[in-house]
Enzyme design. Structure first.
Site, PDB file in Angstrom:
ATOM      1  N   PHE A  90       0.859  -1.177   0.000  1.00 23.39           N
ATOM      2  CA  PHE A  90       0.000   0.000   0.000  1.00 23.39           C
ATOM      3  C   PHE A  90       0.899   1.231   0.000  1.00 23.39           C
ATOM      4  O   PHE A  90       1.950   1.264   0.652  1.00 23.39           O
ATOM      5  CB  PHE A  90      -0.915  -0.005   1.227  1.00 23.39           C
ATOM      6  N   ASP A 161       7.026  -2.236   8.706  1.00 24.09           N
ATOM      7  CA  ASP A 161       5.649  -1.824   8.443  1.00 24.09           C
ATOM      8  C   ASP A 161       4.791  -3.035   8.772  1.00 24.09           C
ATOM      9  O   ASP A 161       4.660  -3.971   7.984  1.00 24.09           O
ATOM     10  CB  ASP A 161       5.486  -1.393   6.995  1.00 24.09           C
ATOM     11  N   HIS A 164      -0.222  -5.053   8.756  1.00 22.16           N
ATOM     12  CA  HIS A 164      -0.987  -6.292   8.549  1.00 22.16           C
ATOM     13  C   HIS A 164      -0.664  -7.352   9.591  1.00 22.16           C
ATOM     14  O   HIS A 164      -1.148  -8.477   9.468  1.00 22.16           O
ATOM     15  CB  HIS A 164      -0.666  -6.903   7.176  1.00 22.16           C
ATOM     16  N   GLN A 187      -6.780   1.076  10.944  1.00 19.71           N
ATOM     17  CA  GLN A 187      -7.796   1.528   9.993  1.00 19.71           C
ATOM     18  C   GLN A 187      -8.936   0.513   9.934  1.00 19.71           C
ATOM     19  O   GLN A 187      -8.790  -0.625  10.369  1.00 19.71           O
ATOM     20  CB  GLN A 187      -7.129   1.729   8.624  1.00 19.71           C
ATOM     21  N   LYS A 190      -8.460  -3.226   9.212  1.00 18.03           N
ATOM     22  CA  LYS A 190      -7.355  -3.951   9.814  1.00 18.03           C
ATOM     23  C   LYS A 190      -7.840  -4.973  10.833  1.00 18.03           C
ATOM     24  O   LYS A 190      -9.012  -5.032  11.205  1.00 18.03           O
ATOM     25  CB  LYS A 190      -6.371  -2.973  10.468  1.00 18.03           C
ATOM     26  N   ARG A 219       6.445  18.927  21.975  1.00 19.08           N
ATOM     27  CA  ARG A 219       6.233  19.441  23.337  1.00 19.08           C
ATOM     28  C   ARG A 219       6.342  18.326  24.372  1.00 19.08           C
ATOM     29  O   ARG A 219       5.641  17.330  24.295  1.00 19.08           O
ATOM     30  CB  ARG A 219       4.846  20.078  23.416  1.00 19.08           C
ATOM     31  N   TYR A 226       5.050  26.028  26.885  1.00 22.79           N
ATOM     32  CA  TYR A 226       5.119  25.957  25.424  1.00 22.79           C
ATOM     33  C   TYR A 226       6.565  25.903  24.934  1.00 22.79           C
ATOM     34  O   TYR A 226       6.958  26.609  24.009  1.00 22.79           O
ATOM     35  CB  TYR A 226       4.348  27.128  24.784  1.00 22.79           C
ATOM     36  N   ARG A 236      -1.444  12.787  18.020  1.00 26.46           N
ATOM     37  CA  ARG A 236      -1.918  12.145  19.251  1.00 26.46           C
ATOM     38  C   ARG A 236      -3.227  11.390  19.022  1.00 26.46           C
ATOM     39  O   ARG A 236      -4.169  11.911  18.427  1.00 26.46           O
ATOM     40  CB  ARG A 236      -2.115  13.180  20.357  1.00 26.46           C
TER      41      ARG A 236
END
Length: 387
Positions: A90, A161, A164, A187, A190, A219, A226, A236
């Site tokens: 993919f 990766d 899968h 996703q 999956k 951060r 900050y 996140r």
């Protein structure tokens, strides 16, 4: 063929969910903090997912593509560097590198397992190579022994990766226990899902903390002034996503057990159909969660393959054409492409040229069906190809 079923009875739905997901969502709702810096669901999911895969150093992120981007940034991929990727995958595998300004270098895959070919990787390594990115295709581990040695000898990083490969094992070890970084996707299609989501598994806490900074706009966790100490973005994961994934993780083992029982039967039945070649298995990958049930029909052209897939779907089998070779996608050439022509890459990727043209895959929910349904799938496919 006479006696062939006209359709296959309905397979289990996907995604699957139950009271566990409902309970988790209510728990996340009622804690009163809905993002990871105030809540507890993401922290708990990271601990559970990491432990399941053999490392305490897990980082949850927004999706699988972002998991690759975070991992690549931590590993130093960027302008002036190259990332070796399989040509059959993919396109997120290459786009993640290209988005960081690196050049994605496609190499050929093994004709049996569809995973990256270590010999092709070795031939592609240059002084600019920063990362080698194997994809564990459909749950089948790439040859991690050979790739580990290549990476170590060349002094480059290895990034799995593992989109899968939830719960997959290589010689008894899961992705997080192999000493390299691994990236996962959650996703909707999956093996465990909250619609979207991703995770990165790191081999040590130092890399994980660098990943945390990248995924939270640079951060630190306790910053109140900050003090953004590095580059990054907002990758996140939210608390509701994590709550669903905790429930999904709890049901994963039982689902893998069923698919591991069904695939050998289906593969043997498919292999009996003239002209059908199921995806092979490297037995060092001693646990395969089977994200897809993949097979080739050598000699099938693209138009006929589309007809076969459409007919399978019409007859109750959720089927898809295989991934297009990444170098045959227009988007691959927009940024971070190697200084080669499409045909030059194709010439050194003969196996990819075959697989991306004649391979079909079935949704993994087919492998949650009954033994009889495995027979029905094979009978329907035989009828479509030879009836």
């Amino acid at each position: 063929m006479s006696g062939q079923p006209s359709t296959v009875p309905e397979f289990p739905e996907w995604p699957q969910f139950g009271d566990e997901e409902r309970t988790g969502l209510i728990r996340a709702l009622e804690q009163g903090q809905w993002w990871r810096i105030g809540g507890s669901e993401v922290d708990s999911f990271e601990a559970e997912f990491g432990a399941y895969h053999g490392t305490p150093h897990a980082l949850a992120v927004t999706n699988g593509t972002h998991a690759l981007e975070v991992a690549l940034e931590v590993l130093g991929a960027g302008p002036g560097t190259e990332v070796i990727v399989p040509a059959f995958t993919f396109i997120s595998s290459s786009l993640a590198a290209q988005r960081l300004g690196a050049v994605a270098v496609p190499v050929d895959v093994d004709l049996d397992t569809y995973c990256i070919d270590p010999a092709a990787v070795e031939a592609a390594i240059t002084p600019r190579t920063k990362v080698i990115m194997p994809v564990h295709m459909a749950g089948q581990f790439a040859d991690m022994d050979a790739l580990d040695k290549l990476a170590a000898d060349a002094g480059v990083a290895l990034l799995q990766d593992a989109a899968h490969a939830h719960g997959a094992q290589w010689q008894g070890k899961r992705a997080g226990a192999l000493g390299s970084v691994a990236a996962f996707s959650f996703q909707n299609g999956k093996l465990m899902t909250a619609g979207e989501g991703g995770a990165v598994l790191f081999p040590d806490e130092e890399l994980r903390e660098r990943g945390f900074l990248v995924h939270s706009c640079g951060r630190p966790r306790t910053d109140r002034d900050y003090l953004h100490s590095t580059t990054g973005s907002n990758y996140r994961m939210g608390e509701f996503t994590a709550a669903v994934l905790r429930a999904q993780l709890a049901r994963l083992d039982d689902q893998i057990a069923v698919r591991e029982q069904r695939w050998p039967l289906l593969a043997s039945l498919l292999a009996e159909i003239p002209g059908v070649v199921p995806q092979g298995r490297d037995e060092r990958g001693d646990r395969n969660p089977h994200y897809m049930a993949m097979f080739r029909v050598p000699g099938l052209d693209v138009a006929r393959r589309r007809e076969v897939v459409d007919t399978l779907i019409a007859r109750g089998v959720p089927a898809f054409v295989a991934f297009r070779a990444i170098y045959r996608c227009d988007g691959f050439w927009k940024a971070g492409a190697p200084d080669e022509s499409v045909e030059a890459i194709a010439a050194r990727c003969p196996n990819t040229e075959l697989i991306h043209s004649d391979c079909i895959w079935l949704h993994h929910r087919t492998l949650l069906g009954t033994e009889q349904q495995m027979h029905d799938i094979a009978a329907v496919l035989a009828d479509i190809l030879h009836g």
